[in-house]
Design a protein around this motif. Sequence first.
Motif, PDB file in Angstrom:
ATOM      1  N   GLN A 145      19.581  68.636   8.793  1.00 44.56           N
ATOM      2  CA  GLN A 145      18.616  66.832  10.466  1.00 44.56           C
ATOM      3  C   GLN A 145      18.196  66.048   9.588  1.00 44.56           C
ATOM      4  N   LEU A 146      16.843  66.180   8.899  1.00 37.65           N
ATOM      5  CA  LEU A 146      16.614  65.275   9.130  1.00 37.65           C
ATOM      6  C   LEU A 146      17.937  63.720   7.995  1.00 37.65           C
ATOM      7  N   GLY A 147      18.377  64.732   7.491  1.00 38.31           N
ATOM      8  CA  GLY A 147      19.335  63.887   6.824  1.00 38.31           C
ATOM      9  C   GLY A 147      18.423  62.455   6.068  1.00 38.31           C
ATOM     10  N   THR A 148      18.068  63.004   4.830  1.00 34.70           N
ATOM     11  CA  THR A 148      16.942  62.158   3.815  1.00 34.70           C
ATOM     12  C   THR A 148      16.719  62.771   2.866  1.00 34.70           C
ATOM     13  N   ASP A 149      17.208  62.217   1.716  1.00 34.22           N
ATOM     14  CA  ASP A 149      16.940  63.400   0.169  1.00 34.22           C
ATOM     15  C   ASP A 149      15.014  62.878   0.203  1.00 34.22           C
ATOM     16  N   THR A 150      13.994  62.568   1.271  1.00 32.59           N
ATOM     17  CA  THR A 150      12.489  61.845   1.092  1.00 32.59           C
ATOM     18  C   THR A 150      12.021  62.114   2.103  1.00 32.59           C
ATOM     19  N   PRO A 151      11.956  63.263   2.527  1.00 27.78           N
ATOM     20  CA  PRO A 151      11.662  63.365   4.483  1.00 27.78           C
ATOM     21  C   PRO A 151       9.714  62.858   4.231  1.00 27.78           C
ATOM     22  N   VAL A 152       9.761  62.549   5.605  1.00 33.88           N
ATOM     23  CA  VAL A 152       8.688  62.130   5.056  1.00 33.88           C
ATOM     24  C   VAL A 152       7.429  63.010   6.634  1.00 33.88           C
ATOM     25  N   VAL A 153       6.455  62.783   6.605  1.00 32.32           N
ATOM     26  CA  VAL A 153       5.490  63.936   7.789  1.00 32.32           C
ATOM     27  C   VAL A 153       4.132  62.574   7.529  1.00 32.32           C
ATOM     28  N   PRO A 154       4.057  62.084   9.253  1.00 32.32           N
ATOM     29  CA  PRO A 154       3.818  61.373   9.822  1.00 32.32           C
ATOM     30  C   PRO A 154       2.364  61.966   9.499  1.00 32.32           C
ATOM     31  N   LEU A 155       1.560  61.476  10.099  1.00 33.97           N
ATOM     32  CA  LEU A 155      -0.155  61.746   9.927  1.00 33.97           C
ATOM     33  C   LEU A 155      -0.548  60.705  11.105  1.00 33.97           C
ATOM     34  N   ARG A 156      -1.327  61.061  12.417  1.00 32.46           N
ATOM     35  CA  ARG A 156      -2.157  60.809  13.214  1.00 32.46           C
ATOM     36  C   ARG A 156      -3.338  59.876  13.271  1.00 32.46           C
ATOM     37  N   VAL A 157      -3.558  58.908  12.448  1.00 29.33           N
ATOM     38  CA  VAL A 157      -5.008  58.580  12.418  1.00 29.33           C
ATOM     39  C   VAL A 157      -5.640  57.950  13.191  1.00 29.33           C
ATOM     40  N   GLN A 158      -4.602  57.049  14.209  1.00 28.36           N
ATOM     41  CA  GLN A 158      -5.254  56.217  15.591  1.00 28.36           C
ATOM     42  C   GLN A 158      -6.451  56.549  15.755  1.00 28.36           C
ATOM     43  N   GLU A 159      -6.415  57.635  16.551  1.00 28.23           N
ATOM     44  CA  GLU A 159      -7.717  57.880  16.578  1.00 28.23           C
ATOM     45  C   GLU A 159      -8.855  58.083  16.179  1.00 28.23           C
ATOM     46  N   LEU A 160      -9.005  57.933  14.945  1.00 27.34           N
ATOM     47  CA  LEU A 160     -10.078  57.917  14.067  1.00 27.34           C
ATOM     48  C   LEU A 160     -10.751  56.354  14.329  1.00 27.34           C
ATOM     49  N   LEU A 161      -9.109  56.025  14.129  1.00 29.51           N
ATOM     50  CA  LEU A 161     -10.003  54.604  14.090  1.00 29.51           C
ATOM     51  C   LEU A 161     -10.433  53.538  15.115  1.00 29.51           C
ATOM     52  N   THR A 162     -10.704  54.402  16.056  1.00 32.02           N
ATOM     53  CA  THR A 162     -11.186  54.208  17.334  1.00 32.02           C
ATOM     54  C   THR A 162     -12.658  53.929  17.376  1.00 32.02           C
ATOM     55  N   ASP A 163     -13.422  52.681  17.732  1.00 29.65           N
ATOM     56  CA  ASP A 163     -14.510  53.001  17.177  1.00 29.65           C
ATOM     57  C   ASP A 163     -15.351  52.780  16.279  1.00 29.65           C
ATOM     58  N   ALA A 164     -14.290  52.438  14.682  1.00 35.12           N
ATOM     59  CA  ALA A 164     -14.658  52.693  13.937  1.00 35.12           C
ATOM     60  C   ALA A 164     -15.389  51.088  13.115  1.00 35.12           C
ATOM     61  N   GLN A 165     -16.378  51.734  12.093  1.00 41.04           N
ATOM     62  CA  GLN A 165     -16.453  50.348  11.619  1.00 41.04           C
ATOM     63  C   GLN A 165     -16.088  49.578  10.304  1.00 41.04           C
ATOM     64  N   ASP A 166     -16.801  49.427   9.270  1.00 38.83           N
ATOM     65  CA  ASP A 166     -16.608  48.795   7.998  1.00 38.83           C
ATOM     66  C   ASP A 166     -15.392  49.677   7.673  1.00 38.83           C
ATOM     67  N   THR A 167     -15.762  51.502   7.035  1.00 37.63           N
ATOM     68  CA  THR A 167     -14.823  52.354   6.218  1.00 37.63           C
ATOM     69  C   THR A 167     -15.114  53.188   7.183  1.00 37.63           C
ATOM     70  N   VAL A 168     -13.795  54.412   6.671  1.00 37.97           N
ATOM     71  CA  VAL A 168     -14.002  55.361   7.558  1.00 37.97           C
ATOM     72  C   VAL A 168     -13.207  56.793   6.608  1.00 37.97           C
ATOM     73  N   GLY A 169     -14.629  57.614   7.103  1.00 40.55           N
ATOM     74  CA  GLY A 169     -13.679  59.209   6.107  1.00 40.55           C
ATOM     75  C   GLY A 169     -14.515  58.982   5.222  1.00 40.55           C
ATOM     76  N   PRO A 170     -14.586  60.119   3.728  1.00 40.44           N
ATOM     77  CA  PRO A 170     -12.886  60.778   3.763  1.00 40.44           C
ATOM     78  C   PRO A 170     -13.249  61.728   4.846  1.00 40.44           C
ATOM     79  N   ILE A 171     -12.157  61.917   5.359  1.00 40.10           N
ATOM     80  CA  ILE A 171     -11.676  62.793   6.074  1.00 40.10           C
ATOM     81  C   ILE A 171     -10.881  64.068   6.463  1.00 40.10           C
ATOM     82  N   SER A 172     -11.302  65.367   6.258  1.00 40.71           N
ATOM     83  CA  SER A 172      -9.834  66.132   6.354  1.00 40.71           C
ATOM     84  C   SER A 172      -9.142  66.301   7.229  1.00 40.71           C
ATOM     85  N   VAL A 173      -8.213  65.945   7.574  1.00 43.03           N
ATOM     86  CA  VAL A 173      -7.170  65.928   8.819  1.00 43.03           C
ATOM     87  C   VAL A 173      -5.846  66.475   8.461  1.00 43.03           C
ATOM     88  N   ARG A 174      -5.950  67.702   9.691  1.00 46.37           N
ATOM     89  CA  ARG A 174      -4.162  68.469   9.425  1.00 46.37           C
ATOM     90  C   ARG A 174      -3.338  68.143  10.017  1.00 46.37           C
TER      91      ARG A 174
END
Length: 362
Positions: free
Chosen positions: A178-207
């Motif tokens: 059903q994914l219809g691709t030989d190179t499947p991708v998993v999206p990783l939501r990180v926009q919440e981590l960027l909210t109010d961030a300054q110069d750098t973010v992380g390293p942070i473990s993201v599930r």
Amino acid sequence: MMTQIKLIASTLVLTAIIWVYADSLSQGSRNVVVFVRLEAANPQEAVPVVVGVAADGMADTDVVRVRAELSGANLAVRRLAGVQMLDISVRIPEDQTGQQRTLDLVTAINESAEIRERGLRAVSASPQMVDVFVDRWMTVSFTVQPDRGRYAASVPPERILLQPTVVKGRLRESHLKQLGTDTPVVPLRVQELLTDAQDTVGPISVRLPRSVGDIPVTFEPAEVEFSAMLSRKTVLRQLLAIPVGVLVKNSDMLGDYRIEWADAGDRFVDIEVQVPADRAASLVPQSVQAFVVIDKGDAVTEAGALASGAAATRYVRRTVEFVFPPGYEGVQCVGDPPTVQLRVTENAKPAPTGVTVEAPAP
């Protein structure tokens, strides 16, 4: 006297034994809800699923809800008193993997150890038959792709570090198709981590998510390490009621055409932008130029419009463009730019003096 008492006692005991024996021979029945859980012979390799209606009306599951009539000795049936539902397991042969088969639920219930141990058997079942497909488990590589959302402009991909960037995903073979691709991708939501961030973010473990779209996937590892370097600190700002102007490509169109808006609200648009935090307050709607571009190809003539009625329907849709004031050239709109609809009509030109315009012959 003692002999008579012993005789009476023996008679009572014998009567009780006869009654219990006769009761055990008597048959009864009861309707109960049975949840039939399908099990693969090798659960690490295959998973059986019910095709169509399944437990609680859910599709794509390994459980089917059945209303069954169970019969047996009265004693066994009485043990069902207060039992509203039963759970049983049915094993699907290993050689059925990758195939679809029809399962007779009466037979399946009668072959289950849970029902046999109760001294019961199924007389009928509703539904009586279900289609079962035995799917295969697959393990494939997924590329982890950060979903930056509204921060896509201020945090380009080259400023994001993921470790690892490729993970293993375990899912059903039919879902992989059903994914219809030989190179499947998993999206990783990180926009919440960027909210109010300054110069750098992380390293942070993201599930990692438990699904890709609507398809459940188990990932290994279940987490990735995320880091990001922000090009500069930006904030979101809404600019409301920016007036929209019209820019003509052909200078000879000036004065000879009129513009009509499909909706009065199209004369003004609202946008959300990413702007440097230290200059966000000074960016106001009045300092932004919004416009659409038209040319002669968008116009209808007044005479032709009146004759054909095209003026009532000939609207063109244009994307609104924006010019920000000096110092804000890097400001980016969030999401798709707004569009508006307008009608361009060429004004009728007066006939030359002394020339009579005759109507065409019918």
